[in-house]
Design a protein around this motif. Structure first.
Motif, PDB file in Angstrom:
ATOM      1  N   PHE A  58       0.794  -1.148  -0.114  1.00 55.69           N
ATOM      2  CA  PHE A  58      -0.064  -0.100  -0.050  1.00 55.69           C
ATOM      3  C   PHE A  58       0.823   1.234   0.213  1.00 55.69           C
ATOM      4  O   PHE A  58       0.792   2.106  -0.880  1.00 55.69           O
ATOM      5  CB  PHE A  58      -0.877  -0.002   1.274  1.00 55.69           C
ATOM      6  CG  PHE A  58      -1.783   1.092   1.375  1.00 55.69           C
ATOM      7  CD1 PHE A  58      -3.060   1.385   0.517  1.00 55.69           C
ATOM      8  CD2 PHE A  58      -1.571   2.149   2.276  1.00 55.69           C
ATOM      9  CE1 PHE A  58      -3.885   2.451   0.591  1.00 55.69           C
ATOM     10  CE2 PHE A  58      -2.661   3.260   2.382  1.00 55.69           C
ATOM     11  CZ  PHE A  58      -3.702   3.450   1.509  1.00 55.69           C
ATOM     12  N   PHE A  59       1.830   1.170   0.969  1.00 58.80           N
ATOM     13  CA  PHE A  59       2.629   2.474   1.011  1.00 58.80           C
ATOM     14  C   PHE A  59       3.787   2.648  -0.012  1.00 58.80           C
ATOM     15  O   PHE A  59       4.577   3.670  -0.018  1.00 58.80           O
ATOM     16  CB  PHE A  59       3.283   2.688   2.521  1.00 58.80           C
ATOM     17  CG  PHE A  59       2.121   3.084   3.431  1.00 58.80           C
ATOM     18  CD1 PHE A  59       1.629   4.527   3.194  1.00 58.80           C
ATOM     19  CD2 PHE A  59       1.670   2.268   4.389  1.00 58.80           C
ATOM     20  CE1 PHE A  59       0.609   4.814   4.188  1.00 58.80           C
ATOM     21  CE2 PHE A  59       0.913   2.573   5.286  1.00 58.80           C
ATOM     22  CZ  PHE A  59       0.147   4.027   5.307  1.00 58.80           C
ATOM     23  N   ASN A  60       3.785   1.575  -1.001  1.00 59.68           N
ATOM     24  CA  ASN A  60       4.720   1.642  -2.050  1.00 59.68           C
ATOM     25  C   ASN A  60       3.944   2.125  -3.337  1.00 59.68           C
ATOM     26  O   ASN A  60       4.777   2.141  -4.245  1.00 59.68           O
ATOM     27  CB  ASN A  60       5.350   0.160  -2.190  1.00 59.68           C
ATOM     28  CG  ASN A  60       6.925   0.399  -1.798  1.00 59.68           C
ATOM     29  OD1 ASN A  60       7.644   1.347  -1.897  1.00 59.68           O
ATOM     30  ND2 ASN A  60       7.180  -0.606  -0.731  1.00 59.68           N
ATOM     31  N   GLY A  62       0.000   5.696  -2.064  1.00 61.51           N
ATOM     32  CA  GLY A  62       0.381   5.459  -0.708  1.00 61.51           C
ATOM     33  C   GLY A  62       1.557   6.368  -0.379  1.00 61.51           C
ATOM     34  O   GLY A  62       1.650   6.817   0.935  1.00 61.51           O
ATOM     35  N   LEU A  76      -8.008  -0.875  -5.780  1.00 57.25           N
ATOM     36  CA  LEU A  76      -6.770  -1.059  -5.390  1.00 57.25           C
ATOM     37  C   LEU A  76      -5.845  -1.754  -7.068  1.00 57.25           C
ATOM     38  O   LEU A  76      -4.686  -1.408  -7.125  1.00 57.25           O
ATOM     39  CB  LEU A  76      -6.493  -2.315  -4.358  1.00 57.25           C
ATOM     40  CG  LEU A  76      -7.099  -1.849  -3.267  1.00 57.25           C
ATOM     41  CD1 LEU A  76      -7.181  -3.029  -2.208  1.00 57.25           C
ATOM     42  CD2 LEU A  76      -5.865  -0.656  -2.554  1.00 57.25           C
ATOM     43  N   ASP A 114       0.416   2.036 -11.750  1.00 50.35           N
ATOM     44  CA  ASP A 114       1.945   2.424 -11.422  1.00 50.35           C
ATOM     45  C   ASP A 114       2.726   1.461 -12.241  1.00 50.35           C
ATOM     46  O   ASP A 114       3.726   1.863 -12.602  1.00 50.35           O
ATOM     47  CB  ASP A 114       2.044   1.911 -10.040  1.00 50.35           C
ATOM     48  CG  ASP A 114       1.608   3.027  -8.897  1.00 50.35           C
ATOM     49  OD1 ASP A 114       1.169   4.113  -9.616  1.00 50.35           O
ATOM     50  OD2 ASP A 114       1.336   2.916  -7.758  1.00 50.35           O
ATOM     51  N   PHE A 154      -9.409   4.678  -2.664  1.00 47.66           N
ATOM     52  CA  PHE A 154      -8.013   3.933  -2.416  1.00 47.66           C
ATOM     53  C   PHE A 154      -7.612   3.857  -1.071  1.00 47.66           C
ATOM     54  O   PHE A 154      -7.133   2.680  -0.648  1.00 47.66           O
ATOM     55  CB  PHE A 154      -6.722   4.610  -3.252  1.00 47.66           C
ATOM     56  CG  PHE A 154      -5.501   3.870  -3.330  1.00 47.66           C
ATOM     57  CD1 PHE A 154      -5.347   2.690  -3.918  1.00 47.66           C
ATOM     58  CD2 PHE A 154      -4.511   4.219  -2.332  1.00 47.66           C
ATOM     59  CE1 PHE A 154      -4.225   1.909  -4.179  1.00 47.66           C
ATOM     60  CE2 PHE A 154      -3.259   3.152  -2.581  1.00 47.66           C
ATOM     61  CZ  PHE A 154      -3.179   2.186  -3.201  1.00 47.66           C
ATOM     62  N   GLY A 212      -7.661   0.183   0.954  1.00 46.93           N
ATOM     63  CA  GLY A 212      -6.001  -0.206   1.557  1.00 46.93           C
ATOM     64  C   GLY A 212      -6.370  -0.358   3.016  1.00 46.93           C
ATOM     65  O   GLY A 212      -5.481  -1.179   3.411  1.00 46.93           O
TER      66      GLY A 212
END
Ligand code: HEM
Ligand code: SF4
Ligand code: FES
Lengths: 226, 254
Positions: A6-8, A12, B205, B212, B245, B249
């Motif tokens: 998540f934090f990557n 995040g 997600l 990304d 998100f 998350g």
């Protein structure tokens, strides 16, 4: 999605930048309020007592270390994202829209942040490091113990023109960074609402973008001309 | 508005294929009517190039009525040219004056490789949709229109988000080549409707993970995407995507 994943993600990481950024915003209000004691003509009595308290109180010391970690985390992740964003456009445009589609401030975040980082390192080396680990003179104001005279260290430093200029540049960078940064953090957290956007934007520009940086910058300038 | 003819100097990006080095070529065009669309002006130029035995300029186009999103061109530093809320096919030559020099570039983003000249591959958008921009439903007879109630405001917002035509102008306009406006429109249109609820969390997600992976940049909230979007997709959608998100998350169990 695991926390590490998540934090990557890009969002995040932005959340970490935004959270540390707003934490730093809350800190600078307290910092400025304390600094105004540098303008008292009391030989440093109030300011040095305040500095001694801040330097010894355990809870405040914990927050102070948290702040340093926040600055490093903020700068590291923000610059990492910046490099990734640059790489996402390997061939640049020949013609750019300039200010037609976005504000100038919003495009200078990494530059202003980098100037701020350099400023913060010099600033901490100058005062924080000296106060905690260096040799500085002491003053006795009639208390039980003599106090470290950070007040005089600051007064002497701000008689030096280049240091005053450095601080003013640092505060211009802070101003420009927060004019966009403060409201940007709210959007990152998903807090975008017609009833509050105006207020958030107003506080970002007037309080964090103008009032606070000007307040900080006034101190070295006043001491220099005193 | 008065009709007029103009002569222009075009500087156009020419590139043989994805791996070739591209460069700008300069073409004078004359007798262009102010009533033509920007693409019709390119048609005139291409006919001239073909008659001269030269390679015409490759550019994407399909509907020519502002609904397919194919006509990607960066014109004088602006995605789809100087007009707000318009695609290139809907941009008319009256946006320019006689004697103007017009620079035309393809969308510039690592995620949108140039195929040829002004044509780019926007397949990355399709792969983001495949990652979650849909609802899984059993097919069969269409349900009665009012069997699922949707509040009017919510349906209007979903409809506004659904107006996204996947043109890529948001990516092209963003200094970070971020696809957040596109993804936010695709996530919003379903998050706002009852049909989108079952896959709501995994959708947010998975689509971000794919975004990304495609190497789009991250959002710094400059607002350039919203300013250039031909369908006026609002930044409030990006805030909603962030909320979707974050809540996914923090609460999704997988
Ligand atoms: C006192 C110091 C600082 C404060 C109060 C501060 C505050 C903020 C805030 C509130 C944001 C917005 C976050 C978001 O959009 O989610 C931000 C973003 C950012 N900061 Fe800082 N920051 C500071 C120092 C720095 C430093 C030292 C650097 C870099 C070396 C830096 C680089 C960035 C960058 C690149 C962004 C970009 C994100 C964007 O454009 O939205 N900042 N900062
Ligand atoms: S959000 Fe707007 S600019 Fe981006 S792809 Fe959709 S229609 Fe095009
Ligand atoms: S050609 Fe379809 S939108 Fe322009």
């Amino acid at each position: 999605m695991k926390w590490s994943q998540f934090f990557n993600t890009s969002i995040g990481k932005k959340l970490l930048v935004g959270a540390t950024g707003l934490f730093l915003c809350s800190f600078i209000i307290v910092h400025l309020a304390g600094n105004f004691q540098l303008l008292y003509n009391d030989g440093g009595k109030a300011f040095n007592a305040y500095a001694a308290f801040m330097g010894h109180n355990e809870i405040i010391q914990l927050i102070a270390w948290g702040l340093k970690i926040a600055i490093l985390l903020h700068a590291f992740i923000a610059l990492q994202l910046t490099f990734r964003n640059r790489a996402a456009r390997p061939v640049k445009y020949a013609v750019n829209p300039g200010n037609q589609t976005s504000s100038w401030f919003s495009r200078q975040m990494a530059i202003m942040g980098s100037i701020l980082l350099i400023f913060i390192v010099i600033h901490l080396a100058d005062f924080w490091w000296k106060f905690h680990f260096g040799e500085i003179p002491t003053q006795n104001y009639g208390g039980e113990e003599p106090l470290k005279d950070l007040y005089t260290v600051v007064q002497v430093a701000f008689k030096e023109l280049w240091i005053v200029v450095l601080y003013v540049i640092g505060m211009i960078a802070l101003s420009f960074h927060l004019i966009h940064g403060f409201k940007s953090a709210f959007q990152t957290f998903g807090l975008n609402h017609v009833k509050y956007n105006g207020l958030i934007s107003f506080v970002g520009i007037w309080l964090f973008g103008i009032l606070i940086p000007v307040g900080f910058a006034i101190i070295p300038v006043v001491i220099y001309f005193k | 508005m008065e009709h007029y003819n103009m002569n222009l100097t075009l500087k156009v990006w020419r590139q043989k294929n994805t791996d070739a080095q591209g460069k700008f070529e300069t073409y004078p065009v004359s007798g262009i009517s102010s009533e033509m669309s920007f693409l019709e002006m390119f048609d005139v130029l291409n006919e001239k190039l073909i008659n001269e035995g030269k390679e015409p300029i490759a550019f994407d186009h399909d509907c020519r009525e502002g609904i397919c999103g194919a006509c990607s061109m960066h014109i004088n530093g602006r995605a789809h040219g100087p007009w707000a809320a318009t695609t290139t096919c809907q941009l008319h030559m009256r946006a320019f004056k006689d004697g103007d020099t017009v620079t035309v570039e393809p969308w510039r983003a690592a995620s949108f490789p140039v195929v040829k000249d002004l044509t780019v591959d926007r397949g990355a958008f399709d792969r983001i949709i495949e990652a979650g921009g849909y609802v899984s439903v059993n097919t069969g007879n269409a349900q009665d229109a009012n069997s699922i109630l949707v509040p009017k405001d919510q349906s209007d917002e979903a409809f506004a988000a659904a107006a996204c035509i996947g043109c890529g102008a948001c990516v092209a306009a963003c200094k970070n080549s971020s696809a957040m406006l596109f993804v936010s429109a695709k996530v919003s249109q379903l998050a706002l409707l009852p049909q989108g609820q079952p896959e709501r969390k995994s959708r947010a997600l998975n689509m971000i993970a794919q975004m990304d992976k495609e190497m789009f940049g991250s959002c710094t909230n400059t607002g350039a995407c919203e300013a250039e979007c031909p369908k006026e997709i609002s930044l409030t959608n990006i805030a909603r995507l962030n909320r979707e998100f974050i809540s996914a998350g923090f609460t999704y169990e997988k």
